[in-house]
Design a protein around this motif. Structure first.
Motif, PDB file in Angstrom:
ATOM      1  N   GLU A 173     -19.070 -52.768  23.779  1.00 13.99           N
ATOM      2  CA  GLU A 173     -19.085 -52.554  22.321  1.00 13.99           C
ATOM      3  C   GLU A 173     -19.667 -53.750  21.584  1.00 13.99           C
ATOM      4  OE1 GLU A 173     -15.135 -51.329  21.033  1.00 13.99           O
ATOM      5  OE2 GLU A 173     -15.185 -49.765  22.583  1.00 13.99           O
ATOM      6  N   ARG A 176     -23.444 -53.739  21.924  1.00 13.34           N
ATOM      7  CA  ARG A 176     -24.083 -52.791  20.994  1.00 13.34           C
ATOM      8  C   ARG A 176     -24.054 -53.309  19.563  1.00 13.34           C
ATOM      9  NH1 ARG A 176     -22.033 -49.054  24.363  1.00 13.34           N
ATOM     10  NH2 ARG A 176     -20.067 -48.906  23.238  1.00 13.34           N
ATOM     11  N   PRO A 182     -28.997 -55.062  26.628  1.00 11.87           N
ATOM     12  CA  PRO A 182     -27.756 -55.126  27.411  1.00 11.87           C
ATOM     13  C   PRO A 182     -27.917 -55.824  28.758  1.00 11.87           C
ATOM     14  CG  PRO A 182     -28.536 -52.858  27.178  1.00 11.87           C
ATOM     15  CD  PRO A 182     -29.377 -53.685  26.273  1.00 11.87           C
TER      16      PRO A 182
END
Ligand code: ZN
Length: 281
Positions: A173, A176, A182
Protein backbone atom coordinates in the motif's frame (compact mmCIF):
# COMPACT_ATOMS: atom_id res chain seq x y z
CA UNK A 1 29.34 -17.18 -13.33
CA UNK A 2 28.05 -13.95 -11.77
CA UNK A 3 27.06 -14.19 -8.10
CA UNK A 4 25.68 -11.24 -6.11
CA UNK A 5 25.26 -10.88 -2.36
CA UNK A 6 22.52 -8.26 -2.20
CA UNK A 7 23.08 -7.08 1.39
CA UNK A 8 26.60 -7.08 2.79
CA UNK A 9 28.24 -4.74 5.31
CA UNK A 10 31.91 -3.95 5.76
CA UNK A 11 33.53 -2.52 8.88
CA UNK A 12 37.17 -1.42 8.74
CA UNK A 13 37.26 -0.95 12.53
CA UNK A 14 35.55 -4.00 14.00
CA UNK A 15 35.62 -6.42 11.07
CA UNK A 16 37.73 -8.01 8.36
CA UNK A 17 36.81 -5.45 5.66
CA UNK A 18 38.78 -6.33 2.48
CA UNK A 19 39.58 -9.79 3.80
CA UNK A 20 35.85 -10.56 4.07
CA UNK A 21 35.37 -9.39 0.47
CA UNK A 22 38.27 -11.61 -0.61
CA UNK A 23 36.69 -14.59 1.16
CA UNK A 24 33.47 -13.89 -0.75
CA UNK A 25 35.46 -13.78 -3.98
CA UNK A 26 37.41 -16.97 -3.29
CA UNK A 27 34.12 -18.79 -2.70
CA UNK A 28 32.98 -17.68 -6.19
CA UNK A 29 31.25 -14.34 -5.46
CA UNK A 30 31.63 -11.54 -8.01
CA UNK A 31 29.31 -8.64 -7.07
CA UNK A 32 28.26 -6.99 -3.81
CA UNK A 33 25.64 -4.53 -2.69
CA UNK A 34 27.56 -2.93 0.17
CA UNK A 35 25.12 -1.33 2.59
CA UNK A 36 25.89 1.60 4.91
CA UNK A 37 26.03 0.59 8.60
CA UNK A 38 25.58 3.56 10.98
CA UNK A 39 27.40 6.85 11.56
CA UNK A 40 28.49 5.49 14.94
CA UNK A 41 30.04 2.37 13.36
CA UNK A 42 32.07 4.64 11.06
CA UNK A 43 33.38 6.85 13.88
CA UNK A 44 30.86 9.73 13.60
CA UNK A 45 28.37 10.85 16.22
CA UNK A 46 25.06 10.65 14.40
CA UNK A 47 23.67 13.76 16.08
CA UNK A 48 22.97 15.89 13.03
CA UNK A 49 22.47 15.60 9.27
CA UNK A 50 26.13 16.47 8.58
CA UNK A 51 27.29 13.49 10.67
CA UNK A 52 25.23 11.13 8.52
CA UNK A 53 26.48 12.80 5.35
CA UNK A 54 30.11 12.39 6.42
CA UNK A 55 29.41 8.76 7.28
CA UNK A 56 27.89 8.22 3.82
CA UNK A 57 30.96 9.76 2.20
CA UNK A 58 33.10 7.44 4.30
CA UNK A 59 30.97 4.51 3.12
CA UNK A 60 31.45 5.51 -0.53
CA UNK A 61 35.22 5.53 0.07
CA UNK A 62 35.06 1.98 1.48
CA UNK A 63 33.19 0.84 -1.63
CA UNK A 64 35.75 2.56 -3.87
CA UNK A 65 38.52 0.74 -2.02
CA UNK A 66 36.83 -2.61 -2.63
CA UNK A 67 36.65 -1.79 -6.33
CA UNK A 68 40.31 -0.74 -6.45
CA UNK A 69 41.83 -3.39 -4.22
CA UNK A 70 39.82 -6.56 -4.90
CA UNK A 71 38.38 -8.35 -7.93
CA UNK A 72 34.82 -7.90 -6.69
CA UNK A 73 32.53 -5.29 -8.24
CA UNK A 74 30.89 -3.41 -5.37
CA UNK A 75 27.93 -1.02 -5.47
CA UNK A 76 27.05 1.39 -2.65
CA UNK A 77 23.73 1.63 -0.83
CA UNK A 78 23.44 4.68 1.45
CA UNK A 79 20.83 5.96 3.88
CA UNK A 80 20.10 6.36 7.57
CA UNK A 81 19.43 3.17 9.53
CA UNK A 82 16.04 3.25 11.29
CA UNK A 83 17.78 2.56 14.63
CA UNK A 84 19.84 5.74 14.15
CA UNK A 85 16.64 7.74 13.84
CA UNK A 86 15.19 6.15 16.99
CA UNK A 87 18.31 6.95 19.04
CA UNK A 88 18.40 10.52 17.78
CA UNK A 89 14.68 11.04 18.46
CA UNK A 90 15.08 9.71 22.01
CA UNK A 91 18.06 11.97 22.60
CA UNK A 92 17.08 15.20 20.86
CA UNK A 93 13.35 15.03 20.26
CA UNK A 94 11.19 13.76 17.45
CA UNK A 95 10.87 16.86 15.29
CA UNK A 96 14.60 17.60 15.40
CA UNK A 97 15.48 14.00 14.55
CA UNK A 98 12.99 13.84 11.70
CA UNK A 99 14.33 17.00 10.19
CA UNK A 100 17.98 15.92 10.35
CA UNK A 101 17.22 12.46 8.95
CA UNK A 102 15.22 13.97 6.08
CA UNK A 103 18.19 16.19 5.17
CA UNK A 104 20.49 13.18 5.34
CA UNK A 105 18.18 11.15 3.10
CA UNK A 106 18.23 13.98 0.58
CA UNK A 107 22.01 13.65 0.57
CA UNK A 108 21.67 9.90 -0.04
CA UNK A 109 19.47 10.78 -3.03
CA UNK A 110 22.17 13.17 -4.29
CA UNK A 111 24.73 10.34 -4.14
CA UNK A 112 22.35 8.26 -6.28
CA UNK A 113 21.90 11.14 -8.75
CA UNK A 114 25.71 11.47 -8.91
CA UNK A 115 26.08 7.77 -9.69
CA UNK A 116 28.07 7.08 -6.52
CA UNK A 117 25.32 4.92 -5.02
CA UNK A 118 22.67 2.71 -6.64
CA UNK A 119 20.08 2.67 -3.85
CA UNK A 120 18.88 4.38 -0.70
CA UNK A 121 19.09 2.08 2.31
CA UNK A 122 18.81 0.58 4.64
CA UNK A 123 15.89 2.71 5.72
CA UNK A 124 12.54 1.65 7.16
CA UNK A 125 11.29 1.02 10.64
CA UNK A 126 12.87 -0.47 13.76
CA UNK A 127 12.77 -4.20 14.52
CA UNK A 128 12.35 -3.42 18.25
CA UNK A 129 9.52 -1.84 20.31
CA UNK A 130 9.27 1.94 20.15
CA UNK A 131 6.65 4.51 21.09
CA UNK A 132 3.73 5.00 18.74
CA UNK A 133 4.91 8.44 17.68
CA UNK A 134 8.39 7.18 16.82
CA UNK A 135 6.83 4.25 14.94
CA UNK A 136 4.62 6.57 12.89
CA UNK A 137 7.50 8.95 12.20
CA UNK A 138 9.61 5.98 11.03
CA UNK A 139 6.91 5.08 8.52
CA UNK A 140 6.78 8.69 7.33
CA UNK A 141 10.57 8.68 6.85
CA UNK A 142 10.39 5.36 5.03
CA UNK A 143 7.85 6.83 2.62
CA UNK A 144 9.96 9.97 2.26
CA UNK A 145 12.97 7.83 1.34
CA UNK A 146 10.84 5.95 -1.17
CA UNK A 147 9.68 9.22 -2.75
CA UNK A 148 13.29 10.44 -3.02
CA UNK A 149 14.22 7.14 -4.68
CA UNK A 150 11.32 7.54 -7.08
CA UNK A 151 12.59 11.01 -8.09
CA UNK A 152 16.12 9.72 -8.66
CA UNK A 153 14.82 6.50 -10.27
CA UNK A 154 17.00 4.49 -7.90
CA UNK A 155 16.11 1.53 -5.71
CA UNK A 156 15.48 1.47 -1.98
CA UNK A 157 16.45 -1.26 0.51
CA UNK A 158 14.09 -1.55 3.45
CA UNK A 159 14.92 -2.71 6.95
CA UNK A 160 11.85 -3.66 9.01
CA UNK A 161 10.60 -5.77 11.87
CA UNK A 162 10.17 -9.44 10.96
CA UNK A 163 7.80 -9.82 8.06
CA UNK A 164 4.80 -11.91 7.11
CA UNK A 165 2.14 -11.83 4.40
CA UNK A 166 0.03 -9.11 6.06
CA UNK A 167 3.08 -6.86 6.39
CA UNK A 168 3.94 -7.36 2.72
CA UNK A 169 0.43 -6.19 1.86
CA UNK A 170 0.79 -3.14 4.12
CA UNK A 171 4.09 -2.30 2.41
CA UNK A 172 2.43 -2.75 -0.98
CA UNK A 173 0.00 0.00 0.00
CA UNK A 174 2.84 2.42 0.79
CA UNK A 175 4.46 1.58 -2.53
CA UNK A 176 1.26 2.46 -4.38
CA UNK A 177 0.75 5.58 -2.30
CA UNK A 178 4.26 6.87 -3.09
CA UNK A 179 4.04 5.78 -6.72
CA UNK A 180 7.57 4.36 -6.95
CA UNK A 181 8.10 1.50 -9.44
CA UNK A 182 7.29 -1.48 -7.23
CA UNK A 183 10.26 -3.61 -8.31
CA UNK A 184 12.56 -0.85 -7.02
CA UNK A 185 11.46 -1.43 -3.43
CA UNK A 186 13.54 -4.22 -1.88
CA UNK A 187 12.55 -5.93 1.33
CA UNK A 188 15.90 -6.77 2.89
CA UNK A 189 16.02 -9.79 5.26
CA UNK A 190 12.92 -11.14 3.56
CA UNK A 191 11.26 -14.43 4.45
CA UNK A 192 10.78 -16.73 1.41
CA UNK A 193 7.38 -15.29 0.46
CA UNK A 194 8.22 -14.96 -3.22
CA UNK A 195 4.63 -15.17 -4.50
CA UNK A 196 3.19 -12.67 -2.05
CA UNK A 197 6.04 -10.23 -2.72
CA UNK A 198 5.39 -10.51 -6.45
CA UNK A 199 1.69 -9.93 -5.96
CA UNK A 200 2.22 -6.73 -3.95
CA UNK A 201 5.13 -5.68 -6.18
CA UNK A 202 7.90 -5.59 -3.57
CA UNK A 203 11.23 -7.23 -4.44
CA UNK A 204 12.41 -9.77 -1.84
CA UNK A 205 16.05 -10.11 -0.84
CA UNK A 206 16.12 -13.44 0.93
CA UNK A 207 18.50 -14.53 3.65
CA UNK A 208 20.56 -17.30 2.08
CA UNK A 209 19.97 -20.08 4.59
CA UNK A 210 19.41 -23.49 3.03
CA UNK A 211 15.83 -23.72 4.28
CA UNK A 212 14.84 -20.24 3.08
CA UNK A 213 16.24 -20.59 -0.41
CA UNK A 214 14.80 -24.08 -0.85
CA UNK A 215 11.36 -22.68 -0.01
CA UNK A 216 11.86 -19.54 -2.13
CA UNK A 217 12.76 -21.36 -5.34
CA UNK A 218 9.66 -23.55 -5.09
CA UNK A 219 7.67 -20.33 -5.52
CA UNK A 220 9.73 -18.88 -8.39
CA UNK A 221 12.98 -17.06 -9.09
CA UNK A 222 11.88 -13.46 -8.62
CA UNK A 223 14.19 -12.77 -5.67
CA UNK A 224 17.76 -11.90 -4.76
CA UNK A 225 19.99 -13.55 -2.14
CA UNK A 226 21.80 -11.96 0.80
CA UNK A 227 23.72 -12.71 3.96
CA UNK A 228 23.34 -9.41 5.86
CA UNK A 229 26.98 -10.08 6.79
CA UNK A 230 27.79 -7.48 9.49
CA UNK A 231 31.59 -7.79 9.54
CA UNK A 232 31.95 -7.63 13.31
CA UNK A 233 34.57 -9.86 14.90
CA UNK A 234 32.88 -9.55 18.28
CA UNK A 235 29.71 -11.16 16.95
CA UNK A 236 30.86 -14.15 14.91
CA UNK A 237 27.95 -16.23 13.70
CA UNK A 238 25.46 -13.41 14.40
CA UNK A 239 24.56 -13.65 10.73
CA UNK A 240 25.62 -15.73 7.76
CA UNK A 241 29.29 -15.58 6.74
CA UNK A 242 30.66 -13.86 3.63
CA UNK A 243 30.98 -17.10 1.63
CA UNK A 244 27.36 -18.18 2.04
CA UNK A 245 25.71 -16.81 -1.13
CA UNK A 246 28.28 -18.19 -3.61
CA UNK A 247 28.49 -21.52 -1.77
CA UNK A 248 24.71 -21.94 -1.57
CA UNK A 249 24.23 -20.93 -5.21
CA UNK A 250 26.82 -23.40 -6.47
CA UNK A 251 25.59 -26.25 -4.27
CA UNK A 252 21.98 -25.69 -5.35
CA UNK A 253 22.99 -25.61 -8.99
CA UNK A 254 24.96 -28.81 -8.57
CA UNK A 255 22.17 -30.75 -6.88
CA UNK A 256 19.51 -29.50 -9.28
CA UNK A 257 17.54 -27.27 -6.88
CA UNK A 258 18.52 -24.32 -9.10
CA UNK A 259 18.62 -24.46 -12.89
CA UNK A 260 21.15 -22.40 -14.88
CA UNK A 261 18.25 -20.14 -15.75
CA UNK A 262 17.41 -19.61 -12.06
CA UNK A 263 20.98 -18.58 -11.29
CA UNK A 264 21.02 -16.15 -14.21
CA UNK A 265 17.68 -14.68 -13.18
CA UNK A 266 18.60 -14.29 -9.49
CA UNK A 267 22.12 -12.91 -9.94
CA UNK A 268 22.00 -11.05 -13.27
CA UNK A 269 18.52 -10.19 -14.56
CA UNK A 270 16.91 -9.36 -11.22
CA UNK A 271 19.60 -6.93 -10.02
CA UNK A 272 19.85 -5.34 -13.47
CA UNK A 273 16.14 -4.63 -13.41
CA UNK A 274 15.96 -3.49 -9.79
CA UNK A 275 19.07 -1.28 -9.73
CA UNK A 276 19.42 -0.41 -13.41
CA UNK A 277 23.06 -1.56 -13.31
CA UNK A 278 25.07 -3.59 -15.79
CA UNK A 279 26.12 -6.89 -14.22
CA UNK A 280 28.02 -8.39 -17.16
CA UNK A 281 30.43 -5.68 -18.27
ZN1 ZN B 1 21.95 -4.85 7.19
Amino acid sequence: MIILDNHFHVDPFKGLFLEAVKQFHRAGGTHLMVVYKTAHDYGFQGLKAEDFMKAMDFHIELVERINRETLVKAFAVVGVHPAEFVHLAEKKGLEYAKNEVMKALEYAQKLCFDGKAVAIGEIGRPHFEVSEEIWNASIELMKYGMSLAKEADCAVQLHTESFDEAKFRELGEYVREVGIKPYKVIKHFSPPLVKVAQEVGVFPSIIASRKNIEEAIKQGNRFMMETDYIDDKRRPGAVLGPKTVPRRTKAFLQNGIFTEEDVYRIHVENPEKVYGVEMEE
